[in-house]
Structures are given as structure tokens and as C-alpha cells.
Design an enzyme around this catalytic site. Sequence first.
Site, mmCIF file in Angstrom:
data_model
loop_
_atom_site.group_PDB
_atom_site.id
_atom_site.type_symbol
_atom_site.label_atom_id
_atom_site.label_comp_id
_atom_site.label_asym_id
_atom_site.label_seq_id
_atom_site.Cartn_x
_atom_site.Cartn_y
_atom_site.Cartn_z
ATOM 1 N N GLY A 1 0.840 -1.180 -0.027
ATOM 2 C CA GLY A 1 -0.174 0.072 -0.076
ATOM 3 C C GLY A 1 0.935 1.265 0.002
ATOM 4 N NE ARG B 1 8.512 6.947 -0.690
ATOM 5 C CZ ARG B 1 9.481 7.273 -1.228
ATOM 6 N NH1 ARG B 1 10.187 8.516 -0.797
ATOM 7 N NH2 ARG B 1 10.168 6.861 -2.099
ATOM 8 N NE ARG C 1 4.038 8.721 -8.940
ATOM 9 C CZ ARG C 1 4.328 7.447 -8.029
ATOM 10 N NH1 ARG C 1 3.136 7.274 -7.476
ATOM 11 N NH2 ARG C 1 5.610 7.632 -7.777
ATOM 12 C CG ASP D 1 5.102 -2.831 -5.444
ATOM 13 O OD1 ASP D 1 5.827 -4.088 -5.689
ATOM 14 O OD2 ASP D 1 5.598 -1.692 -4.758
ATOM 15 C CG ASN D 2 7.162 0.174 -8.112
ATOM 16 O OD1 ASN D 2 6.501 0.713 -7.239
ATOM 17 N ND2 ASN D 2 8.177 -0.354 -7.440
#
Length: 471
Positions: free
Chosen positions: A81, A84, A167, A244-245
Site C-alpha cells: 500500500g 508515503r 504525481r 506494485d510498480n
Amino acid sequence: MKLISRYTDIADAFSVTDTPTPVGAPEVLLWNDHIAEELNIDLNSSQQALYFSGNKINSDVAPVALGYSGHQFGHFSPRLGDGRAHLLGAIVDKNNQAWDIQLKGAGATPFSRGGDGRCSIGPAVREYIMSEAMHALGVPTTRCLAVVASGEPVYRQTPLPGAIVTRVASSHIRVGSFQYLATQGDVAGLKALADLAIARHYPKIEATGTERYLAFLNAVMQKQIELVVSWMRVGFIHGVMNTDNTLVSGETIDYGPCAMMNDFDFDTVFSSIDHQGRYAFGNQPNIANWNCARLAESLIPLISDDEEQAVELLSSIINHFADQFNQAFTEMWEQKLGLNGSQASDNELVSELLTLLKQYNLDYTNTFNDLTQSLKDPQMMPAVLSSWAKKWLARTDEFSYGKMSEANPRVIPRNHIIETIISDFIEHKHSAQLDEFLNVLKNPYQADNEISKYQDVSGDLDKNYQTFCGT
């Protein structure tokens, strides 16, 4: 700045309401005017600092941290998850397309696992520069709207000034997002997430039932192939291709340990934690294939109640990854070399060239630029390639220069230049070199007298160069 909520109706544990932790002295360091204009964001510098540090929150939408799993260097973590990052919501641009707005480094979340949830200024500046460069290079990518200094230190190996990066992404739906729901056995959530991803990224998929989600997997796989081929065309090494990326949109995300390859070598690795070379330059296609297979596993409940049948149907798609990648990879080399059509001997021609590049430690970007320019000025031909070039020139025609000029950048975001700029920001919170560098990177395929200093390689810097995740 009107925000709309996202992901809150997927599953109970998929998005968790959480507020960024305010910082002491927010200050805008970098602001992307073009993106701000596209998103209709009209704020003065004080407002920019408050909103994009997390100190001021839009009252209409509650920020959330998203849950997802991930295979990190091959090892599965069921609950990662946003440790940050805070998703502020989405904003609609002038073309009525919605974009996620996320603060990275805005403090701890329920997914932080004991971390401080902060980001130091170096990774924030790197992400801003690299994402803008990748966009200009024609590589699908998330973008950066802003970098805001926090006015507070973060503690890694040494104390460093903190920053928050904003982002902008078409979505934050990852392969790990599907793994997260699959691990919990949440079939309804999986279906809702898949349908959302299809509506957002693959609206041409009109099939229903099993065929709908098989088509989704195939579409994601195609996007991953296109993305990795684009990375390899320009010499980009992601450095941390965990599930996860990996966005199902096929956009580049997470620029922490990324770098650009100078001397050609398929085994090039820069990430300080990639000790086995799992995410080396030449291994990126294999990892993309592997990540797509993990997505396929997560989709099993949507394909059939008969797991064996579901695996067979999903495998029939994944098993075509290699053939489809090789075709796209071959077409990429044809463009980089401006070949007239395709011939059986082209693979040998490319292989021989890459062998020479590695043997003579030739710079990847500059060598292909020299080859391009040699079609107009033969003196640009590297001497060590002159014998090979006779075979290559026999495969070119009057259209080759145009093809190569579009495929081979003249300038890239060199590692040593980015490190210099980061050092300037750490010490002074600005860099005199940055504006010119970003201006050059806007047109990386065009000839310009100002680019020569950005084409110089960095001597031996990359021999021991390492990049870091920043967490």
C-alpha cells in the site's frame, strides 16, 4: 481546484481515508506550468505550497491511501500500500479526462509499516526531471506537477532536506492492486477494479463475461510490451520493476532507483538493492512477462469457477508474450537502424552491432546518434563500426535518416547531470543548470547547438554509480 473522489467504491480495504501530515515551512521548488494549465489549476505560489505539501486539504474530497500487494524482487508481500503517498483525488483536464493527483512524501499512512512516510529532496527532483524527460522521449509515463520543500529534514543514511512531489497519473491501478484483492478473496472487488480499469484505459473492450477479462489481460500485456520496448529504445533502466510498480495503464511509475544506460551492456544495473541483477537492462522484458503472469493469477476468479480451466485460458494469452515482444523488439531495431523492410539476416546484423558496442564500451545513445548523422555526414561514423557499417548501409534507403531521427534521441537525462542538479537542490534549493537542461530535454530528437554539453559522457562515473529508492 475541483477534485473528485476515486477508488472509494472498489472494496472496503482498498482505499483508506488518511490525511497528510502538515510540514513546517512548505516552499515550491519546481512547478510544471504546462500541466497546471492543462488541469485548469490556477493558484498563486503560496496556495501551491499549501495544497501540494498537504498542509491544506480540499474540503470536497477526503485524501486516501491505496492498498496493494507486491512481489518485491520476487518475494510476495500481501499488504504494502501507499506507505508515503496520499491520493488527493482526481481532476478533470480540458479534454474532460480525469487524472489522479497524488502527494508522495506527505507523511505516514496506515500502510507505512513503521516508516516516516517522507521523501527527501533528491528522489523528488529525480522524479520530476526523469518523468518530464520520458514524456518528451515519447515513453508512456506518469508526470510531476510540483516539488515542494517541506522545510524539515528526513533521516536516511544522513539527514537530508525533505520534499513532497505531486504525481499526476491516468490512474494508480497496479498489478499489485489486483493481487491485493485476490489475496483477500474479494471477487466482487476484483470485478469492480477490472471494470474500472477497462473503462478508464481500454474502453474498446466491449465483451462480457470471461472474454471481457481475457481481453483485459491481453490489452495490459500489449501495453507492457510497448512500454518496455520504449524503455530499451532509449536506454532506460527502471531499477525496481516490482508488481506494485507496474501500472495496468502501461505508464512508467516510481523513478526512485532508475537510471540511463551509458556504455551498452544488457547486464547494466544501477540500483543499490538489485544485487542479483533481477531488473538489469536486458532482463526487463522477462520481468514484464513475469509481472503479467502475476496479474493473470489474480484474475482467475473472474475467468471461471473451474480453476484448471481458468489457468488454461489465461496461460494461452501469457504464453504469447515472448513472440509478441520479440516482434515489437525487432521492429524497434529496424527503426533505430532505419532498415528498409525486414530480412532474415537482420537479427545477425543487430547482434553483431551490439557485440561491437559492448566490446568497445560505446555509449548507447551517442552511437546511435552518430549512426543517424553518418547518413548525411560519413565522418560521423565511429571508426570501430566501419566494417560492420558496410552491411548496414546496404540495408538503408532514402527514408532511413527520417526513421532513425525519430527513434534515436540526441540527448537523454544523463545520470551525472541529474546528480549534479540534485546536489544543487540539496545545498541551495535550486540549480542554475536545471532550466536549460529541462529546455533541452523538451526536444530530445532535434538538433541544437546547445545540446553538445549534454551529450558528453561522464567518464568513469557510471562504473560505480548506484541509485537508491529513497525510502
